[in-house]
Design an enzyme around this catalytic site. Sequence first.
Site, short mmCIF file in Angstrom:
data_model
loop_
_atom_site.label_atom_id
_atom_site.label_comp_id
_atom_site.label_asym_id
_atom_site.label_seq_id
_atom_site.Cartn_x
_atom_site.Cartn_y
_atom_site.Cartn_z
N HIS A 19 0.84 -1.20 0.00
CA HIS A 19 0.00 0.00 0.00
C HIS A 19 0.88 1.26 0.00
CE1 HIS A 19 -3.13 -2.64 2.23
NE2 HIS A 19 -3.68 -2.35 1.08
N LYS A 79 -15.60 -6.79 5.83
CA LYS A 79 -14.56 -7.55 6.53
C LYS A 79 -14.56 -7.16 8.01
CE LYS A 79 -11.38 -7.39 2.56
NZ LYS A 79 -10.16 -6.74 2.05
N ARG A 93 -2.36 -5.89 -8.23
CA ARG A 93 -1.34 -6.92 -8.06
C ARG A 93 -1.60 -8.01 -9.08
NH1 ARG A 93 -2.94 -8.55 -2.32
NH2 ARG A 93 -4.88 -8.17 -3.42
N SER A 143 -2.86 -7.87 3.39
CA SER A 143 -3.03 -7.64 4.83
C SER A 143 -3.33 -8.95 5.55
CB SER A 143 -4.17 -6.64 5.05
OG SER A 143 -3.88 -5.43 4.40
N1 COA Z 1 0.07 -4.15 -2.10
C1 COA Z 1 -0.20 -5.12 -1.24
N2 COA Z 1 -1.45 -5.50 -0.91
C2 COA Z 1 -2.45 -4.87 -1.48
C3 COA Z 1 -2.23 -3.83 -2.39
C4 COA Z 1 -0.89 -3.47 -2.70
N3 COA Z 1 -0.61 -2.50 -3.54
N4 COA Z 1 -3.41 -3.39 -2.80
C5 COA Z 1 -4.34 -4.12 -2.17
N5 COA Z 1 -3.75 -5.01 -1.38
C6 COA Z 1 -4.43 -6.03 -0.58
C7 COA Z 1 -4.85 -5.59 0.77
O1 COA Z 1 -3.85 -5.87 1.70
C8 COA Z 1 -6.10 -6.41 1.01
O2 COA Z 1 -5.76 -7.68 1.49
P1 COA Z 1 -6.81 -8.56 2.35
O3 COA Z 1 -7.92 -8.92 1.41
O4 COA Z 1 -5.98 -9.71 2.76
O5 COA Z 1 -7.27 -7.71 3.49
C9 COA Z 1 -6.68 -6.57 -0.38
O6 COA Z 1 -5.63 -6.32 -1.27
C10 COA Z 1 -7.75 -5.59 -0.75
O7 COA Z 1 -7.76 -4.56 0.17
P2 COA Z 1 -7.87 -3.03 -0.07
O8 COA Z 1 -7.02 -2.53 -1.16
O9 COA Z 1 -7.67 -2.41 1.26
O10 COA Z 1 -9.31 -2.85 -0.60
P3 COA Z 1 -10.61 -3.43 -0.06
O11 COA Z 1 -11.06 -4.41 -1.07
O12 COA Z 1 -10.53 -3.89 1.34
O13 COA Z 1 -11.47 -2.10 -0.04
C11 COA Z 1 -12.88 -0.40 -1.06
C12 COA Z 1 -12.17 -1.73 -1.16
C13 COA Z 1 -12.76 0.28 0.28
C14 COA Z 1 -12.26 0.50 -2.09
C15 COA Z 1 -14.37 -0.69 -1.41
O14 COA Z 1 -14.85 -1.71 -0.57
C16 COA Z 1 -15.26 0.53 -1.30
O15 COA Z 1 -15.14 1.46 -2.05
N6 COA Z 1 -16.20 0.49 -0.33
C17 COA Z 1 -17.14 1.58 -0.10
C18 COA Z 1 -18.56 1.18 -0.53
C19 COA Z 1 -18.80 1.47 -2.00
O16 COA Z 1 -18.67 2.59 -2.46
N7 COA Z 1 -19.20 0.43 -2.74
C20 COA Z 1 -19.52 0.54 -4.14
C21 COA Z 1 -18.33 0.62 -5.05
S1 COA Z 1 -17.51 -0.90 -5.25
#
Ligand code: COA
Length: 159
Positions: free
Chosen positions: A16, A40, A89, A127
């Site tokens: 990140h 989550k 990724r 994560s």
């Molecule tokens: N390097 C390493 N790990 C990465 C990464 C990177 N560059 N980018 C993402 N990841 C990993 C994270 O560690 C995480 O791992 P986990 O699944 O083991 O926890 C996973 O990828 C995804 O996590 P993250 O990037 O934090 O995104 P998310 O999927 O948890 O969150 C939101 C997504 C917040 C953007 C999305 O849920 C959201 O917009 N929610 C609001 C509601 C909404 O508007 N919904 C409608 C639109 S979809």
Amino acid sequence: MIAIYPGSFDPITNGHLDIIKRASKVVDNLVVAVLCNGSKRPLFSTEERVEMIKAACHPFENVDVQAFSGLLVDFAKQTSAKVIIRGLRATADFENEFKMAITNKALSDNIETLFLPTSLQYSYISSSMVKEVASLGGDVSFMVPNVVEKKILQKIASI
Ligand code: COA
């Protein structure tokens, strides 16, 4: 240009941080947006996640960290952001990220999603993997910023 980089960040990883560092060089202001009401069940509270990201992002002057709930596009409007940054990724992330980008575009035509490829050395980190390795006594120092390593060890010891 104001951009937001949203995620659960439970916890923030070096992957990140790599995206934040690179995105902060191409936009004027970057808001790291920490989701507080996701599906989550997080290990860290919203406040803990925000604090860890603030500490890790201290060197980047144009990066701000805020918690959000509700729709991402609504939060983008509140912060006057026109761009959503997401890291990709390899191929595994693509399908889900593509769906999210299309949904956000359908919800708000004024906001564009930009993808940055995750640097190769972080392409395997997530994560969940950090939490699993730490909970089993493994070294996570090469996967997360120092502040997160300390916090995760404290958290696991307290469970
Ligand atoms: N390097 C390493 N790990 C990465 C990464 C990177 N560059 N980018 C993402 N990841 C990993 C994270 O560690 C995480 O791992 P986990 O699944 O083991 O926890 C996973 O990828 C995804 O996590 P993250 O990037 O934090 O995104 P998310 O999927 O948890 O969150 C939101 C997504 C917040 C953007 C999305 O849920 C959201 O917009 N929610 C609001 C509601 C909404 O508007 N919904 C409608 C639109 S979809």
